[in-house]
Design a protein around this motif. Structure first.
Motif, PDB file in Angstrom:
ATOM      1  N   TYR A 221       0.836  -1.194   0.000  1.00  0.00           N
ATOM      2  CA  TYR A 221       0.000   0.000   0.000  1.00  0.00           C
ATOM      3  C   TYR A 221       0.874   1.249   0.000  1.00  0.00           C
ATOM      4  CZ  TYR A 221      -3.474   3.447   1.372  1.00  0.00           C
ATOM      5  OH  TYR A 221      -4.282   4.540   1.412  1.00  0.00           O
ATOM      6  N   GLY A 222       1.930   1.233   0.782  1.00  0.00           N
ATOM      7  CA  GLY A 222       2.802   2.399   0.887  1.00  0.00           C
ATOM      8  C   GLY A 222       3.530   2.724  -0.405  1.00  0.00           C
ATOM      9  N   ILE A 223       3.898   1.720  -1.165  1.00  0.00           N
ATOM     10  CA  ILE A 223       4.607   1.956  -2.428  1.00  0.00           C
ATOM     11  C   ILE A 223       3.703   2.682  -3.409  1.00  0.00           C
ATOM     12  CG2 ILE A 223       5.499   0.781  -4.476  1.00  0.00           C
ATOM     13  CD1 ILE A 223       6.734  -1.280  -2.565  1.00  0.00           C
ATOM     14  N   TRP A 224       2.446   2.282  -3.499  1.00  0.00           N
ATOM     15  CA  TRP A 224       1.543   2.854  -4.497  1.00  0.00           C
ATOM     16  C   TRP A 224       0.899   4.154  -4.036  1.00  0.00           C
ATOM     17  CZ3 TRP A 224       2.612   1.115  -8.957  1.00  0.00           C
ATOM     18  CH2 TRP A 224       3.027  -0.214  -9.120  1.00  0.00           C
ATOM     19  N   HIS A 225       0.807   4.402  -2.755  1.00  0.00           N
ATOM     20  CA  HIS A 225       0.125   5.592  -2.258  1.00  0.00           C
ATOM     21  C   HIS A 225       1.077   6.584  -1.604  1.00  0.00           C
ATOM     22  CE1 HIS A 225      -3.159   2.674  -2.655  1.00  0.00           C
ATOM     23  NE2 HIS A 225      -3.883   3.745  -2.958  1.00  0.00           N
ATOM     24  N   SER A 226       2.338   6.482  -1.865  1.00  0.00           N
ATOM     25  CA  SER A 226       3.314   7.394  -1.293  1.00  0.00           C
ATOM     26  C   SER A 226       3.224   8.762  -1.945  1.00  0.00           C
ATOM     27  CB  SER A 226       4.719   6.825  -1.479  1.00  0.00           C
ATOM     28  OG  SER A 226       5.675   7.777  -1.085  1.00  0.00           O
ATOM     29  N   LYS A 227       3.372   9.819  -1.143  1.00  0.00           N
ATOM     30  CA  LYS A 227       3.373  11.171  -1.697  1.00  0.00           C
ATOM     31  C   LYS A 227       4.697  11.485  -2.379  1.00  0.00           C
ATOM     32  CE  LYS A 227      -0.031  13.091   1.363  1.00  0.00           C
ATOM     33  NZ  LYS A 227      -0.404  14.175   2.249  1.00  0.00           N
ATOM     34  N   LEU A 228       5.723  10.682  -2.136  1.00  0.00           N
ATOM     35  CA  LEU A 228       7.013  10.890  -2.761  1.00  0.00           C
ATOM     36  C   LEU A 228       7.152  10.152  -4.086  1.00  0.00           C
ATOM     37  CD1 LEU A 228       9.335  10.621   0.357  1.00  0.00           C
ATOM     38  CD2 LEU A 228       8.542  12.681  -0.799  1.00  0.00           C
ATOM     39  N   ALA A 229       6.219   9.268  -4.394  1.00  0.00           N
ATOM     40  CA  ALA A 229       6.285   8.518  -5.647  1.00  0.00           C
ATOM     41  C   ALA A 229       5.911   9.430  -6.809  1.00  0.00           C
ATOM     42  CB  ALA A 229       5.340   7.319  -5.601  1.00  0.00           C
ATOM     43  N   PRO A 230       6.659   9.351  -7.911  1.00  0.00           N
ATOM     44  CA  PRO A 230       6.310  10.181  -9.077  1.00  0.00           C
ATOM     45  C   PRO A 230       4.956   9.748  -9.642  1.00  0.00           C
ATOM     46  CG  PRO A 230       8.171   8.735  -9.573  1.00  0.00           C
ATOM     47  CD  PRO A 230       7.846   8.561  -8.131  1.00  0.00           C
ATOM     48  N   LYS A 231       4.139  10.725 -10.014  1.00  0.00           N
ATOM     49  CA  LYS A 231       2.808  10.425 -10.520  1.00  0.00           C
ATOM     50  C   LYS A 231       2.804  10.138 -12.016  1.00  0.00           C
ATOM     51  CE  LYS A 231       1.064  11.121  -6.535  1.00  0.00           C
ATOM     52  NZ  LYS A 231       0.973  10.016  -5.677  1.00  0.00           N
ATOM     53  N   ALA A 232       3.722  10.725 -12.741  1.00  0.00           N
ATOM     54  CA  ALA A 232       3.818  10.519 -14.175  1.00  0.00           C
ATOM     55  C   ALA A 232       5.269  10.183 -14.508  1.00  0.00           C
ATOM     56  CB  ALA A 232       3.373  11.759 -14.935  1.00  0.00           C
ATOM     57  N   PRO A 233       5.497   9.539 -15.648  1.00  0.00           N
ATOM     58  CA  PRO A 233       6.870   9.149 -15.997  1.00  0.00           C
ATOM     59  C   PRO A 233       7.848  10.307 -16.028  1.00  0.00           C
ATOM     60  CG  PRO A 233       5.319   8.120 -17.511  1.00  0.00           C
ATOM     61  CD  PRO A 233       4.537   9.055 -16.647  1.00  0.00           C
ATOM     62  N   GLY A 234       7.456  11.507 -16.396  1.00  0.00           N
ATOM     63  CA  GLY A 234       8.387  12.628 -16.511  1.00  0.00           C
ATOM     64  C   GLY A 234       8.337  13.580 -15.339  1.00  0.00           C
ATOM     65  N   SER A 235       7.507  13.332 -14.331  1.00  0.00           N
ATOM     66  CA  SER A 235       7.362  14.290 -13.224  1.00  0.00           C
ATOM     67  C   SER A 235       8.505  14.143 -12.239  1.00  0.00           C
ATOM     68  CB  SER A 235       6.020  14.088 -12.533  1.00  0.00           C
ATOM     69  OG  SER A 235       6.017  12.845 -11.871  1.00  0.00           O
ATOM     70  N   SER A 236       8.754  15.232 -11.500  1.00  0.00           N
ATOM     71  CA  SER A 236       9.808  15.199 -10.490  1.00  0.00           C
ATOM     72  C   SER A 236       9.195  14.902  -9.125  1.00  0.00           C
ATOM     73  CB  SER A 236      10.533  16.559 -10.458  1.00  0.00           C
ATOM     74  OG  SER A 236       9.607  17.559 -10.073  1.00  0.00           O
ATOM     75  N   LEU A 237      10.053  14.519  -8.201  1.00  0.00           N
ATOM     76  CA  LEU A 237       9.587  14.226  -6.858  1.00  0.00           C
ATOM     77  C   LEU A 237       9.326  15.541  -6.119  1.00  0.00           C
ATOM     78  CD1 LEU A 237      12.037  11.389  -5.793  1.00  0.00           C
ATOM     79  CD2 LEU A 237       9.677  11.159  -6.487  1.00  0.00           C
ATOM     80  N   SER A 238       8.113  15.712  -5.666  1.00  0.00           N
ATOM     81  CA  SER A 238       7.807  16.910  -4.880  1.00  0.00           C
ATOM     82  C   SER A 238       6.720  16.571  -3.876  1.00  0.00           C
ATOM     83  CB  SER A 238       7.343  18.050  -5.775  1.00  0.00           C
ATOM     84  OG  SER A 238       6.131  17.686  -6.412  1.00  0.00           O
ATOM     85  N   VAL A 239       6.823  17.190  -2.721  1.00  0.00           N
ATOM     86  CA  VAL A 239       5.822  16.978  -1.655  1.00  0.00           C
ATOM     87  C   VAL A 239       4.998  18.233  -1.541  1.00  0.00           C
ATOM     88  CG1 VAL A 239       5.501  16.486   0.767  1.00  0.00           C
ATOM     89  CG2 VAL A 239       7.372  15.420  -0.458  1.00  0.00           C
ATOM     90  N   ASN A 240       3.693  18.110  -1.648  1.00  0.00           N
ATOM     91  CA  ASN A 240       2.810  19.281  -1.557  1.00  0.00           C
ATOM     92  C   ASN A 240       2.114  19.304  -0.226  1.00  0.00           C
ATOM     93  OD1 ASN A 240       3.452  20.136  -4.118  1.00  0.00           O
ATOM     94  ND2 ASN A 240       1.851  18.877  -5.060  1.00  0.00           N
TER      95      ASN A 240
END
Length: 121
Positions: free
Chosen positions: A102-121
């Motif tokens: 669950y943590g791997i797929w729902h992490s806020k640090l995981a990139p959402k798209a292939p080209g996106s950067s890691l950011s925490v909002n």
């Protein structure tokens, strides 16, 4: 000083009952009871002179109650059979797999798209 003697007696009784539960011979039970007392005595002597500030919560018998709680829980754990430990291990594995998957797929640090950067909002 009386508290130290009571703690030594309780530690010796717990060590003796713990080794008796495991089926240890008498020649092993007595040294175990004798060697179990010094850590409890050290905890009692360490806490002397450490008073909490006035107006704060003070837990009574701080070194005695936690040590007895740990000893009783170890005694209860030692009385469990091997099937209980196997069930615990199996459920622990299931829980860890669910937790990390669950943590791997729902992490806020995981990139959402292939080209996106890691950011925490």
């Amino acid at each position: 000083m009386a508290l130290v003697l009571v703690v030594c007696f309780c530690a010796s009784c717990l060590a003796t009952s713990f080794s008796y539960t495991l089926g240890a011979p008498v020649w092993l039970t007595v040294p175990l009871a004798v060697t179990a007392a010094p850590p409890f005595v050290a905890l009692c002597l360490q806490k002397e002179g450490h008073d909490a500030p006035v107006g704060t919560f003070r837990c009574p018998l701080v070194p005695l109650v936690p040590c007895l709680g740990i000893a009783v829980n170890l005694l209860l754990c030692a009385s469990l059979d091997k099937w209980a430990w196997l069930r615990l291990a199996a459920w622990l594995v299931v829980g860890l797999v669910l937790y990390f998957s669950y943590g791997i797929w729902h992490s806020k640090l995981a990139p959402k798209a292939p080209g996106s950067s890691l950011s925490v909002n």
